[in-house]
Design a protein around this motif. Structure first.
Motif, short mmCIF file in Angstrom:
data_model
loop_
_atom_site.label_atom_id
_atom_site.label_comp_id
_atom_site.label_asym_id
_atom_site.label_seq_id
_atom_site.Cartn_x
_atom_site.Cartn_y
_atom_site.Cartn_z
N LEU A 163 0.04 -7.44 11.55
CA LEU A 163 -0.97 -6.39 11.43
C LEU A 163 -0.33 -5.01 11.36
CD1 LEU A 163 -3.64 -7.67 13.99
CD2 LEU A 163 -3.93 -7.50 11.51
N MET A 164 0.64 -4.75 12.25
CA MET A 164 1.27 -3.44 12.29
C MET A 164 2.05 -3.15 11.02
SD MET A 164 0.78 -1.53 15.05
CE MET A 164 2.25 -0.58 15.35
N ASN A 165 2.80 -4.14 10.53
CA ASN A 165 3.60 -3.90 9.34
C ASN A 165 2.75 -3.77 8.09
OD1 ASN A 165 6.19 -3.74 10.47
ND2 ASN A 165 6.37 -5.95 10.58
N ALA A 166 1.64 -4.51 8.04
CA ALA A 166 0.71 -4.35 6.91
C ALA A 166 0.08 -2.96 6.93
CB ALA A 166 -0.37 -5.43 6.96
N GLY A 167 -0.27 -2.49 8.13
CA GLY A 167 -0.82 -1.15 8.24
C GLY A 167 0.20 -0.08 7.93
N GLY A 223 -3.27 -3.98 15.60
CA GLY A 223 -1.93 -4.42 15.96
C GLY A 223 -1.45 -3.77 17.25
N ALA A 224 -1.73 -2.48 17.40
CA ALA A 224 -1.32 -1.76 18.60
C ALA A 224 -2.02 -2.30 19.84
CB ALA A 224 -1.59 -0.27 18.44
N VAL A 225 -3.30 -2.61 19.72
CA VAL A 225 -4.04 -3.14 20.86
C VAL A 225 -3.48 -4.51 21.28
CG1 VAL A 225 -6.29 -4.03 21.63
CG2 VAL A 225 -6.16 -1.86 20.38
N LEU A 226 -3.19 -5.36 20.29
CA LEU A 226 -2.62 -6.66 20.63
C LEU A 226 -1.21 -6.52 21.21
CD1 LEU A 226 -3.77 -8.93 17.65
CD2 LEU A 226 -4.67 -8.84 19.98
N ILE A 271 9.94 -1.78 4.13
CA ILE A 271 8.76 -2.56 3.76
C ILE A 271 8.32 -2.31 2.31
CG2 ILE A 271 6.27 -2.76 4.19
CD1 ILE A 271 6.93 -2.77 7.17
N PRO A 272 8.28 -1.05 1.84
CA PRO A 272 7.91 -0.86 0.43
C PRO A 272 8.88 -1.51 -0.55
CG PRO A 272 7.69 1.20 1.66
CD PRO A 272 8.41 0.23 2.55
#
Length: 306
Positions: free
Chosen positions: A242-246, A18-21, A185-186
């Protein structure tokens, strides 16, 4: 909340990708400003408009899923956090990118892990582990070395300080988003949070646009379709999920540290696609940032027995 003793490897990988994107955003924005006649809020509106169908579809899907309904307080918090992260923060960032290099933008932006840690300590009484402290030390030493070299290159720019300040404000507002999303998020779920937060941000951006522009300003040339779609899909939709899932798996402090690969990715892309100078400070700083990312990743793999 995940700690450095039980970090799951999938959470690290999701956050890393996510960070790379996300790091492609600065490159795409700089190319749009260079090649098209477009102002900040119009470009931001195009980004959110092209993202809207994806997040609207997910919002409808999660509404019908078997999940606990959100409370009124959660609706308000998700909306405010979403506006902070993808409207206000992005607005500051796009303004700053008009005046400073993509590499410098990403380095200033990466002050946000320290702000995330400060927010978590002050408001949520969350202490940093020893591994998190070492990882942060490595990443910030690296960022500091690269930042010094950028200062020498760009300080002659008359708008350098203004652009830097705008990105500094972006780092603060993004840290608020990251710390807040780590708590929400949790409670509401990663997918639902991402969809509703982005819809709130889209509403804010479009209201800003329609209060300051005519509808006809959104008439697009072929080039703007290209940049709008790239910003929406590559630099917004995919990395947001991706970032939020991670983040859900490893927590906001660890997500902030792992995503420190962002400056490395942006500097490399800025060199390849924008012709920006890569200097020894960037190279040395890049090595330290990678060490910081590997420290937190190695700790997670060790704990999981992988």
């Amino acid at each position: 909340m995940a700690t450095s003793k039980n970090l799951p490897l999938p959470g690290i990988v999701l956050t890393f990708l996510g960070a790379v994107l996300f790091s492609t955003k600065a490159i795409i924005v700089k190319l749009a400003f260079r090649n098209e006649q477009v102002d900040v809020i119009t470009l931001l509106a195009l980004r959110m408009l092209f993202s809207l169908p994806f997040f609207l579809g997910v919002a409808i899907w999660t509404r019908d899923a078997a999940v606990k309904p959100m409370t009124a307080r959660q609706w308000v918090l998700v909306s405010v956090i979403g506006m902070m992260g993808y409207y206000i923060s992005s607005w500051f960032d796009f303004i700053g990118l008009q005046f400073i290099s993509a590499g410098l933008e990403r380095l200033i932006l990466f002050l946000y892990p320290s702000f995330v840690a400060l927010i978590n300590m002050v408001f949520f009484r969350q202490r940093l582990s020893r591994m998190q402290k070492w990882a942060l030390l490595c990443t910030y030493l690296g960022i500091g070395m690269a930042y010094y070299g950028e200062l020498l290159l760009d300080f002659g720019n008359p708008n350098f300080l203004f652009g830097s300040m705008m990105v500094f404000f972006c780092s603060i507002t993004y840290a608020i988003y990251l710390a807040g999303s780590g708590r929400l998020i949790p409670q509401v779920g990663s997918t639902r949070f991402t969809a509703y937060a982005m819809l709130a941000a889209t509403t804010g951006v479009l209201l800003h646009f329609f209060f300051t522009h005519e509808v006809g300003d959104l008439q697009l040339k072929a080039g703007m379709w290209k940049y709008g779609l790239l910003l929406a899909i590559i630099a917004t939709v995919l990395p947001a999920f991706l970032m939020n899932a991670g983040l859900k798996q490893i927590g906001s402090n660890n997500a902030a540290i792992v995503s420190s690969i962002g400056p490395v990715s942006t500097i490399a892309q800025a060199y390849l696609f924008l012709g920006e100078t890569m200097h020894i400070g960037q190279i040395a700083g890049t090595v330290l940032v990678i060490i910081g990312v590997l420290l937190i990743g190695w700790k997670g793999r060790q704990a999981s027995g992988g």
